[in-house]
Scaffold this active site. Structure first.
Site, mmCIF file in Angstrom:
data_model
loop_
_atom_site.group_PDB
_atom_site.id
_atom_site.type_symbol
_atom_site.label_atom_id
_atom_site.label_comp_id
_atom_site.label_asym_id
_atom_site.label_seq_id
_atom_site.Cartn_x
_atom_site.Cartn_y
_atom_site.Cartn_z
ATOM 1 C CE1 TYR A 1 6.245 -91.677 -51.341
ATOM 2 C CE2 TYR A 1 6.157 -93.694 -50.038
ATOM 3 C CZ TYR A 1 5.592 -92.497 -50.431
ATOM 4 O OH TYR A 1 4.370 -92.108 -49.919
ATOM 5 C CG ASP B 1 7.118 -88.804 -54.438
ATOM 6 O OD1 ASP B 1 7.451 -87.599 -54.339
ATOM 7 O OD2 ASP B 1 6.070 -89.261 -53.930
#
Length: 290
Positions: free
Chosen positions: A144, A183
């Site tokens: 992330y 992500d």
């Protein structure tokens, strides 16, 4: 580019700040499994997500590895414990905001040989943003990536993350192939967001610097699997909650699977599960056969 040559190997180790250990409910990887399916999903708060989604679409994919970003929790919700009861579980907990910030988690049907939590630098590891799992055939890196922030206030910090991460990827891919997912907080090409002109060098995720760092990573011997398999497709993984962006499909492709070039030919599927709700991000799925 000298600022980006920092080596992860020289960074301080922070294993002591992570107390959760792998729950080895699944058999250990012995190299016999050749077909692997991955699902990565930024859940934007796992406890909130399980109230909106029963994860049935995720389970229907029969994933071998599920990586969840932005978990924002200190323990697995009961719903996840039950639905993924046969999976090994690894949770990386943020020490910021009493665990209610960032954080990542991984669920695996086959227990990895080794797990490393964090990128190795206290500037980032207090947020819990990275899992590296070693399997017989490959490394899986779930991330992330830090956002560059409103008015790009964190752009330089983001650059330091990219320097550490790309050096680590380079080192790992020399040992065995790498599958890097999550992500990644960048729209690499103009096709990867709805409104490139109005966002160029103004909005986090679409600056020349961030796009350039992604290009540099690819040039080290990696491939963006979705773009390779769908060179002309305009499809997004993130939509703002504002102005009915998802309904209007005004979005960004921020979530990726990037693999070592030498295994790209083994990738059978790289897709975006656009219809799955529960977060402002859509899950992404990868199928690879070794």
């Amino acid at each position: 580019m000298s600022k980006r040559k920092a080596s992860l190997e020289s960074a301080p180790k922070l294993a002591s700040i992570f107390t959760k250990k792998v729950k080895k409910l699944a058999p250990a990887d012995d190299g016999s499994q050749k077909s692997w399916k991955f699902v990565c999903w930024n859940v934007a708060g796992l406890r909130a997500c399980v109230k909106k989604s029963d994860f049935s679409e995720i389970l229907k994919e029969q994933p071998d590895i599920v990586f969840l970003g932005e978990t924002k929790c200190k323990e697995w919700p009961n719903e996840i414990e039950e639905k993924f009861k046969d999976y090994s579980k690894t949770l990386v907990i943020s020490t910021e905001k009493n665990g209610g910030y960032a954080g990542v988690g991984m669920l695996s049907k086959v227990a990895p040989l080794k797990i490393h939590k964090g990128i190795g630098d206290p500037e980032f590891d207090t947020a819990g943003r990275l899992i590296i799992a070693e399997f017989v055939e490959f490394f899986f890196v779930g991330s992330y990536v830090p956002n560059s922030g409103a008015k790009l206030v964190n752009l330089e910090k983001r650059g330091r993350w990219e320097a550490l991460l790309t050096e680590k990827l380079k080192s790992m891919t020399m040992t065995k192939p790498v599958i890097y997912g999550g992500d990644l907080n960048v729209a690499h090409e103009e096709i990867d967001l709805k409104n490139p002109e109005s966002n160029r060098n103004k909005t986090a995720g679409f600056t020349d610097q961030e796009r350039g760092w992604f290009t540099e990573m690819l040039e080290m011997g990696f491939t963006d699997t979705f773009r390779k398999m769908h060179p002309e497709e305009k499809k997004y993984t993130f939509w703002s909650y504002l102005a009915n962006a998802r309904e209007k499909d005004v979005g960004w492709r921020l979530d990726y699977y990037v693999v070592s070039d030498r295994i790209m030919e083994k990738v059978k599927k790289s897709e975006i599960m656009s219809d799955v709700k529960g977060s402002d991000h859509a899950p992404i799925v990868l199928h690879i056969e070794f």
